[in-house]
Design a protein around this motif. Sequence first.
Motif, PDB file in Angstrom:
ATOM      1  N   VAL A 157      18.917   3.638  -4.330  1.00  0.00           N
ATOM      2  CA  VAL A 157      20.341   3.281  -4.405  1.00  0.00           C
ATOM      3  C   VAL A 157      20.808   2.714  -3.071  1.00  0.00           C
ATOM      4  O   VAL A 157      21.529   1.696  -3.015  1.00  0.00           O
ATOM      5  CB  VAL A 157      21.173   4.517  -4.801  1.00  0.00           C
ATOM      6  CG1 VAL A 157      22.665   4.233  -4.624  1.00  0.00           C
ATOM      7  CG2 VAL A 157      20.883   4.919  -6.240  1.00  0.00           C
ATOM      8  N   THR A 160      19.722  -0.826  -2.609  1.00  0.00           N
ATOM      9  CA  THR A 160      20.352  -1.857  -3.440  1.00  0.00           C
ATOM     10  C   THR A 160      21.842  -2.033  -3.142  1.00  0.00           C
ATOM     11  O   THR A 160      22.368  -3.138  -3.319  1.00  0.00           O
ATOM     12  CB  THR A 160      20.188  -1.507  -4.927  1.00  0.00           C
ATOM     13  OG1 THR A 160      20.684  -0.182  -5.157  1.00  0.00           O
ATOM     14  CG2 THR A 160      18.721  -1.574  -5.342  1.00  0.00           C
ATOM     15  N   TRP A 240      27.688   8.342   0.747  1.00  0.00           N
ATOM     16  CA  TRP A 240      26.245   8.351   0.471  1.00  0.00           C
ATOM     17  C   TRP A 240      25.550   9.475   1.236  1.00  0.00           C
ATOM     18  O   TRP A 240      24.738  10.222   0.693  1.00  0.00           O
ATOM     19  CB  TRP A 240      25.655   6.998   0.849  1.00  0.00           C
ATOM     20  CG  TRP A 240      24.291   6.798   0.297  1.00  0.00           C
ATOM     21  CD1 TRP A 240      23.971   6.431  -0.963  1.00  0.00           C
ATOM     22  CD2 TRP A 240      23.066   6.974   0.990  1.00  0.00           C
ATOM     23  NE1 TRP A 240      22.608   6.374  -1.103  1.00  0.00           N
ATOM     24  CE2 TRP A 240      22.029   6.693   0.091  1.00  0.00           C
ATOM     25  CE3 TRP A 240      22.747   7.343   2.294  1.00  0.00           C
ATOM     26  CZ2 TRP A 240      20.694   6.772   0.440  1.00  0.00           C
ATOM     27  CZ3 TRP A 240      21.417   7.418   2.662  1.00  0.00           C
ATOM     28  CH2 TRP A 240      20.406   7.130   1.729  1.00  0.00           C
TER      29      TRP A 240
END
Length: 276
Positions: A157, A160, A240
Motif C-alpha cells: 500500500v 502504491t 499510515w
Amino acid sequence: MSEEAVPEGGSPVRPAHLEIARLWLAARGLTDVPPPLLAARLTARRRARLAASVLLAVFLCAAALVYVSALPIRPADDELGTQRRWALVVLTVLVAGVVLGLSLLDRWVRRVDQQAGAELPRRATHSVRPGWRTVLGVPRAALLAITYAAAAVLALVALTVRDGAAKYAAVILLIGLCGVGAGTAVQLRHVFTHPVVADDEDSLKADFLMRVEDAREVALPTVVWSLPIVSVFDTGLDPWNTGWLVFMILSIIALLLITAWEGRRALAAQHASSAR
C-alpha cells in the motif's frame, strides 16, 4: 568433579551444560532421560539461537544503513536513482547472506543431532510423525502467516499510494520481509523434517518437546515487527505509520494471548496426567 564429563562413546560435555540439561529435564518432568547427549543438543541450540539473534540484529542495522545511505530524498522523487538502486542491490545481497547464515546454523544443529543419534544403541520413532499442527500449533502458524501477509500488504500500500522516501522505505521493507520470510521457512522445514533422536519413550518425549521449542522460537515474528522501525517511521505519526503501530500492537497482544492459552492447556494436561 572434573572440568568435562565424557558420555559413553561420545564427545566431552562440560559439567555446566550437564546441569543445564538436568534442569531442562526436571522442569518438564523427565527424570529418566540421561542428560549427556541431551546436553550437547541443548548447547548447540543455545549457541545457534544466540548466533541467529546477532545475525538478524546485524541485518536490521545494515538495512537501516542502506536506507539512510540514500537520504535525503525529496518527496517528489518517485523514481529510484542510481545510488538507491545500488543500495537495494547491497540489501538484496545482505538478505541472501542472512538466509544462508540461518540455514548453515540449522545444519550445524542437525549435525549435532545426528552425532547424538549415532551414539544411541537403538533408535525410537514416533508412531505417527508429528506434523506442523502438533509441533507449532494452528494459532502460532496463523499468527505467523497473518503477520507476514499484513506486513506485506501495508508495504505494498505504501508503495502504491505514497511517494518519494516513503516508496523507497517500502521497497526496503518488502526486500527485508522476503529475506526474513525465506529464512524462517528454511528453519521451520529443518525443525519439521529432522529425524528423531531418541531410544525410549521418555527420550522420545524430550525430543518432541525440543522440536516444539525450536519451532516456537523460529516462528516468533520479532524481526517483522522491527523491520519498519529501520526505514518507515521517519515522517511522524501520520495515518499510515499509525496503522503500522496498531498492527504491531495487535499482533503482540495476539502472541501473548496464544502463549497464555498454551500455558493453560499444558497445565491442564499435566493435571490430567497426574490424576491418572
